[in-house]
Design a protein around this motif. Structure first.
Motif, mmCIF file in Angstrom:
data_model
loop_
_atom_site.group_PDB
_atom_site.id
_atom_site.type_symbol
_atom_site.label_atom_id
_atom_site.label_comp_id
_atom_site.label_asym_id
_atom_site.label_seq_id
_atom_site.Cartn_x
_atom_site.Cartn_y
_atom_site.Cartn_z
ATOM 1 N N GLU A 132 0.851 -1.185 0.000
ATOM 2 C CA GLU A 132 0.000 0.000 0.000
ATOM 3 C C GLU A 132 0.891 1.242 0.000
ATOM 4 N N PRO A 133 0.887 2.019 -1.075
ATOM 5 C CA PRO A 133 1.721 3.227 -1.120
ATOM 6 C C PRO A 133 1.495 4.177 0.046
ATOM 7 N N GLU A 134 0.264 4.314 0.488
ATOM 8 C CA GLU A 134 -0.037 5.232 1.592
ATOM 9 C C GLU A 134 0.673 4.791 2.878
ATOM 10 N N THR A 135 0.757 3.496 3.092
ATOM 11 C CA THR A 135 1.455 2.972 4.272
ATOM 12 C C THR A 135 2.918 3.391 4.239
ATOM 13 N N TYR A 136 3.531 3.321 3.065
ATOM 14 C CA TYR A 136 4.938 3.706 2.932
ATOM 15 C C TYR A 136 5.130 5.220 3.007
ATOM 16 N N ARG A 137 4.169 5.982 2.553
ATOM 17 C CA ARG A 137 4.247 7.433 2.664
ATOM 18 C C ARG A 137 4.263 7.840 4.138
ATOM 19 N N VAL A 138 3.381 7.242 4.924
ATOM 20 C CA VAL A 138 3.299 7.525 6.359
ATOM 21 C C VAL A 138 4.563 7.037 7.071
ATOM 22 N N LYS A 139 5.038 5.862 6.665
ATOM 23 C CA LYS A 139 6.261 5.310 7.261
ATOM 24 C C LYS A 139 7.454 6.238 6.992
ATOM 25 N N ALA A 140 7.519 6.803 5.807
ATOM 26 C CA ALA A 140 8.609 7.724 5.457
ATOM 27 C C ALA A 140 8.593 8.952 6.358
ATOM 28 N N ILE A 141 7.425 9.471 6.620
ATOM 29 C CA ILE A 141 7.290 10.643 7.487
ATOM 30 C C ILE A 141 7.804 10.321 8.893
ATOM 31 N N GLU A 142 7.423 9.154 9.415
ATOM 32 C CA GLU A 142 7.849 8.745 10.757
ATOM 33 C C GLU A 142 9.358 8.512 10.817
ATOM 34 N N LEU A 143 9.927 7.874 9.800
ATOM 35 C CA LEU A 143 11.370 7.635 9.770
ATOM 36 C C LEU A 143 12.149 8.945 9.708
ATOM 37 N N GLU A 144 11.653 9.868 8.909
ATOM 38 C CA GLU A 144 12.302 11.172 8.797
ATOM 39 C C GLU A 144 12.216 11.938 10.122
ATOM 40 N N ARG A 145 11.090 11.821 10.797
ATOM 41 C CA ARG A 145 10.913 12.463 12.099
ATOM 42 C C ARG A 145 11.916 11.894 13.103
ATOM 43 N N ARG A 146 12.068 10.570 13.126
ATOM 44 C CA ARG A 146 13.024 9.922 14.039
ATOM 45 C C ARG A 146 14.459 10.355 13.719
ATOM 46 N N ALA A 147 14.794 10.431 12.428
ATOM 47 C CA ALA A 147 16.147 10.851 12.026
ATOM 48 C C ALA A 147 16.414 12.292 12.459
ATOM 49 N N ASN A 148 15.427 13.164 12.292
ATOM 50 C CA ASN A 148 15.579 14.567 12.702
ATOM 51 C C ASN A 148 15.731 14.690 14.218
ATOM 52 N N LYS A 149 14.945 13.926 14.955
ATOM 53 C CA LYS A 149 15.025 13.944 16.417
ATOM 54 C C LYS A 149 16.416 13.481 16.858
ATOM 55 N N LEU A 150 16.912 12.414 16.255
ATOM 56 C CA LEU A 150 18.229 11.887 16.583
ATOM 57 C C LEU A 150 19.324 12.897 16.233
ATOM 58 N N SER A 151 19.210 13.537 15.081
ATOM 59 C CA SER A 151 20.182 14.565 14.682
ATOM 60 C C SER A 151 20.199 15.720 15.676
ATOM 61 N N ASN A 152 19.034 16.110 16.161
ATOM 62 C CA ASN A 152 18.965 17.174 17.157
ATOM 63 C C ASN A 152 19.645 16.762 18.469
ATOM 64 N N LEU A 153 19.473 15.502 18.875
ATOM 65 C CA LEU A 153 20.143 15.003 20.082
ATOM 66 C C LEU A 153 21.663 15.015 19.894
ATOM 67 N N ILE A 154 22.105 14.604 18.717
ATOM 68 C CA ILE A 154 23.542 14.597 18.410
ATOM 69 C C ILE A 154 24.088 16.024 18.453
ATOM 70 N N ASN A 155 23.408 16.943 17.793
ATOM 71 C CA ASN A 155 23.849 18.342 17.789
ATOM 72 C C ASN A 155 23.903 18.922 19.197
ATOM 73 N N ALA A 156 22.900 18.616 19.999
ATOM 74 C CA ALA A 156 22.852 19.146 21.360
ATOM 75 C C ALA A 156 24.030 18.647 22.192
ATOM 76 N N ILE A 157 24.308 17.358 22.132
ATOM 77 C CA ILE A 157 25.422 16.832 22.928
ATOM 78 C C ILE A 157 26.763 17.318 22.395
ATOM 79 N N ASN A 158 26.859 17.568 21.093
ATOM 80 C CA ASN A 158 28.111 18.059 20.509
ATOM 81 C C ASN A 158 28.528 19.408 21.099
ATOM 82 N N TYR A 159 27.575 20.191 21.583
ATOM 83 C CA TYR A 159 27.906 21.478 22.197
ATOM 84 C C TYR A 159 28.351 21.321 23.645
ATOM 85 N N THR A 160 28.093 20.170 24.248
ATOM 86 C CA THR A 160 28.466 19.962 25.650
ATOM 87 C C THR A 160 29.818 19.275 25.806
ATOM 88 N N ILE A 161 30.315 18.659 24.760
ATOM 89 C CA ILE A 161 31.583 17.922 24.823
ATOM 90 C C ILE A 161 32.717 18.854 24.412
#
Length: 171
Positions: A132-161
């Motif tokens: 189902e293409p719609e299932t993959y469209r929604v999955k892409a949004i969630e994966l991108e959200r997780r990647a962005n959240k993780l990148s923000n965590l990485i950036n935040a800790i990079n300023y503390t080290i």
């Protein structure tokens, strides 16, 4: 010795890489000169040896900075949901999540069914998605959200080290 945040080190590594390329170009300019045969070589502001000395110093700093960054990325962790993972693993995970999101977007944009050009006038060929293409469209949004959240965590800790590195020559 002066300290430098890991976030600043990421930027400095790019600056050093650019400086190495600039010095390599300068080496080419200092290494060859065109003059009339038999003429005396003009005095150069910087000799090839001067440039080689500078490039070796920048390369040495680049190697040290790279080593310090790798150590920091291995020794420091990020809390990701219930797990604590090294920064180096978090960086790779973010990269993988983005790659997975790209593929899911591709499937999410695909039609469920489409006619394919056929060489026969009597047979119709249909390309049908087994998902189902719609299932993959929604999955892409969630994966991108997780990647962005993780990148923000990485950036935040990079300023503390903080790394023991003297960046005064470059910043």
């Amino acid at each position: 010795m002066a300290k430098l945040s890991l976030a600043e080190a990421v930027k400095l590594k790019s600056v050093l890489s650019k400086r190495i390329h600039e010095l390599e170009d300068e080496m080419d300019r200092a290494a060859f000169i065109e003059v009339e045969k038999g003429s005396k070589l003009p005095k150069q502001a910087r000799t090839l040896q001067n440039v080689e000395q500078d490039i070796e110093e920048v390369r040495k700093d680049f190697r040290l900075l790279d080593k310090l960054m790798y150590q920091a990325n291995i020794e420091n962790n990020i809390l990701l949901e219930t797990d604590s993972i090294p920064i180096v693993e978090a960086i790779e995970l973010a990269t993988q999540l983005r790659a997975q999101a790209r593929k899911c977007k591709e499937y999410g944009a695909a039609p469920k069914e489409e006619y394919v050009h056929s060489f026969s006038e009597t047979v119709s060929i249909v390309r049908t998605a087994t998902f189902e293409p719609e299932t993959y469209r929604v999955k892409a949004i969630e994966l991108e959200r997780r990647a962005n959240k993780l990148s923000n965590l990485i950036n935040a800790i990079n300023y503390t080290i903080e790394l023991e590195f003297d960046s005064e020559k470059y910043f």
